[in-house]
Design a protein around this motif. Sequence first.
Motif, PDB file in Angstrom:
ATOM      1  N   ASN A  78      -1.989   8.758  -3.636  1.00 35.10           N
ATOM      2  CA  ASN A  78      -1.554   7.608  -2.925  1.00 35.10           C
ATOM      3  C   ASN A  78      -2.278   7.561  -1.458  1.00 35.10           C
ATOM      4  O   ASN A  78      -2.155   6.428  -0.858  1.00 35.10           O
ATOM      5  CB  ASN A  78      -0.125   7.460  -2.716  1.00 35.10           C
ATOM      6  CG  ASN A  78       0.543   6.985  -4.185  1.00 35.10           C
ATOM      7  OD1 ASN A  78       0.246   5.778  -4.627  1.00 35.10           O
ATOM      8  ND2 ASN A  78       1.159   7.728  -4.772  1.00 35.10           N
ATOM      9  N   TRP A  79      -2.976   8.479  -1.268  1.00 33.91           N
ATOM     10  CA  TRP A  79      -3.522   8.566   0.183  1.00 33.91           C
ATOM     11  C   TRP A  79      -4.646   7.486   0.405  1.00 33.91           C
ATOM     12  O   TRP A  79      -4.491   6.863   1.354  1.00 33.91           O
ATOM     13  CB  TRP A  79      -4.245  10.043   0.429  1.00 33.91           C
ATOM     14  CG  TRP A  79      -4.864  10.035   1.935  1.00 33.91           C
ATOM     15  CD1 TRP A  79      -5.984   9.895   2.308  1.00 33.91           C
ATOM     16  CD2 TRP A  79      -3.816  10.515   2.913  1.00 33.91           C
ATOM     17  NE1 TRP A  79      -6.005  10.311   3.587  1.00 33.91           N
ATOM     18  CE2 TRP A  79      -4.992  10.194   3.978  1.00 33.91           C
ATOM     19  CE3 TRP A  79      -2.722  10.549   3.157  1.00 33.91           C
ATOM     20  CZ2 TRP A  79      -4.271  10.462   5.438  1.00 33.91           C
ATOM     21  CZ3 TRP A  79      -2.273  10.719   4.539  1.00 33.91           C
ATOM     22  CH2 TRP A  79      -3.018  11.021   5.608  1.00 33.91           C
ATOM     23  N   ARG A  80      -5.528   7.061  -0.722  1.00 32.61           N
ATOM     24  CA  ARG A  80      -6.271   6.027  -0.482  1.00 32.61           C
ATOM     25  C   ARG A  80      -5.480   4.518  -0.215  1.00 32.61           C
ATOM     26  O   ARG A  80      -6.049   3.822   0.443  1.00 32.61           O
ATOM     27  CB  ARG A  80      -7.308   6.075  -1.797  1.00 32.61           C
ATOM     28  CG  ARG A  80      -8.303   7.103  -1.846  1.00 32.61           C
ATOM     29  CD  ARG A  80      -8.956   7.157  -2.814  1.00 32.61           C
ATOM     30  NE  ARG A  80      -9.952   6.047  -2.949  1.00 32.61           N
ATOM     31  CZ  ARG A  80      -9.748   4.912  -3.815  1.00 32.61           C
ATOM     32  NH1 ARG A  80      -8.773   4.886  -4.941  1.00 32.61           N
ATOM     33  NH2 ARG A  80     -10.624   3.681  -3.591  1.00 32.61           N
ATOM     34  N   ARG A  81      -4.507   4.611  -0.889  1.00 34.08           N
ATOM     35  CA  ARG A  81      -3.816   3.276  -1.043  1.00 34.08           C
ATOM     36  C   ARG A  81      -3.117   3.160   0.403  1.00 34.08           C
ATOM     37  O   ARG A  81      -3.278   2.101   1.026  1.00 34.08           O
ATOM     38  CB  ARG A  81      -2.585   3.426  -2.078  1.00 34.08           C
ATOM     39  CG  ARG A  81      -1.829   1.962  -2.161  1.00 34.08           C
ATOM     40  CD  ARG A  81      -0.797   1.890  -3.223  1.00 34.08           C
ATOM     41  NE  ARG A  81      -1.550   2.324  -4.257  1.00 34.08           N
ATOM     42  CZ  ARG A  81      -0.874   1.942  -5.521  1.00 34.08           C
ATOM     43  NH1 ARG A  81       0.359   1.666  -5.635  1.00 34.08           N
ATOM     44  NH2 ARG A  81      -1.702   2.219  -6.834  1.00 34.08           N
ATOM     45  N   TYR A  82      -2.694   4.238   1.009  1.00 40.65           N
ATOM     46  CA  TYR A  82      -1.841   4.360   2.435  1.00 40.65           C
ATOM     47  C   TYR A  82      -3.170   3.908   3.373  1.00 40.65           C
ATOM     48  O   TYR A  82      -2.688   3.146   4.157  1.00 40.65           O
ATOM     49  CB  TYR A  82      -1.511   5.646   2.415  1.00 40.65           C
ATOM     50  CG  TYR A  82      -0.193   6.148   1.776  1.00 40.65           C
ATOM     51  CD1 TYR A  82       0.657   5.172   0.972  1.00 40.65           C
ATOM     52  CD2 TYR A  82      -0.157   7.265   1.656  1.00 40.65           C
ATOM     53  CE1 TYR A  82       1.784   5.495   0.404  1.00 40.65           C
ATOM     54  CE2 TYR A  82       1.146   7.716   0.672  1.00 40.65           C
ATOM     55  CZ  TYR A  82       1.856   6.548   0.099  1.00 40.65           C
ATOM     56  OH  TYR A  82       3.005   7.164  -0.613  1.00 40.65           O
ATOM     57  N   SER A  83      -4.330   4.501   3.225  1.00 38.55           N
ATOM     58  CA  SER A  83      -5.308   4.214   4.176  1.00 38.55           C
ATOM     59  C   SER A  83      -5.615   2.836   4.088  1.00 38.55           C
ATOM     60  O   SER A  83      -6.009   2.188   5.149  1.00 38.55           O
ATOM     61  CB  SER A  83      -6.575   4.998   3.987  1.00 38.55           C
ATOM     62  OG  SER A  83      -7.003   4.872   2.617  1.00 38.55           O
ATOM     63  N   TYR A  84      -5.670   2.052   2.744  1.00 33.94           N
ATOM     64  CA  TYR A  84      -5.912   0.822   2.552  1.00 33.94           C
ATOM     65  C   TYR A  84      -4.955  -0.061   3.063  1.00 33.94           C
ATOM     66  O   TYR A  84      -4.992  -1.334   3.677  1.00 33.94           O
ATOM     67  CB  TYR A  84      -6.025   0.445   1.017  1.00 33.94           C
ATOM     68  CG  TYR A  84      -6.866  -0.920   0.551  1.00 33.94           C
ATOM     69  CD1 TYR A  84      -7.589  -1.483   1.526  1.00 33.94           C
ATOM     70  CD2 TYR A  84      -6.579  -1.204  -0.536  1.00 33.94           C
ATOM     71  CE1 TYR A  84      -8.022  -2.653   1.305  1.00 33.94           C
ATOM     72  CE2 TYR A  84      -7.170  -2.467  -1.032  1.00 33.94           C
ATOM     73  CZ  TYR A  84      -7.884  -3.265  -0.088  1.00 33.94           C
ATOM     74  OH  TYR A  84      -8.515  -4.355  -0.489  1.00 33.94           O
TER      75      TYR A  84
END
Length: 362
Positions: A78-84
Amino acid sequence: MRANIAIRMAWRLVWQIIMSSVLAVATCYLCLIILERMTRGDAGSRSFLISVYRVFGQTPIMLFGCFVLFVVYMVLLNWRRYSYYDQLSHSVEHLAKGNFDDVVPVKQNNELTVLSENMNLLVEELKRSLDEERRTEQTKNELITNVSHDLRTPLTSIIGYLGLIEQDRYRDEVELRYYVQIAYAKAERLRGLIHDLFEYTRMRHDAVPLNEKSFNLVEMMNQLLVHHRLALENAKMTGKLITNASELIIMGDPDKLVRVFENLLSNAITYGYAGGKVEIYLNLHNEAAVVDIVNYGEAIPSAALPHLFDRFYRVDKSRTENSGGSGLGLAIAKGFVERHGGTISVTSDVDGTNFRVRLPLS
């Protein structure tokens, strides 16, 4: 749309839980295999590795390790989502400060993408509403300015001539009647301006009802020429109706349409007198009645044609002032024609000026 997003989010969560669990268990067993292989090495480090292997291989420690790895994998997935999320937060904060020219970045292919697209649509609609509000405010200011100017001009003349009469500043009864006549003419112009202004405002808000009935458009145009015969003679012009139909039945409000054609014919007489004639062509085309009112006077500048039906627009302000026009006649005519489901247009060149009205048949 909401159901689809909820289903996608649920499936994505299930997929992430399964993948994180599988990866966590696989990693733990891989670590055990590596440790077991390493215990077969040299005697110096084997005793330490054996103790680590025995501790790590216990079930509670194994489960704890799997849980830790499960959390790590869930965060990574979910890292990409958190950065998004962080980018969206900054973008929304930027938009909240009034920077509506910016857009929310649209990335990935998940529920956040839909959210970003909807936020961009919201910003576009907000910009459109603000632009419309600015145009409305500008239109209101222009309306107040134009109305003030148009009402002030005849009112000043009325007050001036009545002031001369009130102060007995006239030589004889002839001059007195002359002053009264001018004041009366200016008062008539003032009444016409106010009437046009109220009618235009009511028409803009669809407050003018249409008393629709069937009538013969050919008969109406013949009567219109008869009523304007004196005006044509005074302008040294001739009027002619050219049609190949004995009747064209229209469903509409004859009083409103008479005003449309009276306005167009009066303009043709006022501004096309140099051509010496006005011709009205009435024909049937594609289930519609087409009326062309043509004069052969001075051509209207091409730059003015797109604005001719705008309210208060004048090609020649001084000429319109002298003729008593309000600058609303063509705007009112366009409104009435469009309320009947028709169109009105104008073309002008050295060969003549043609106002065309197209109305659907009954």
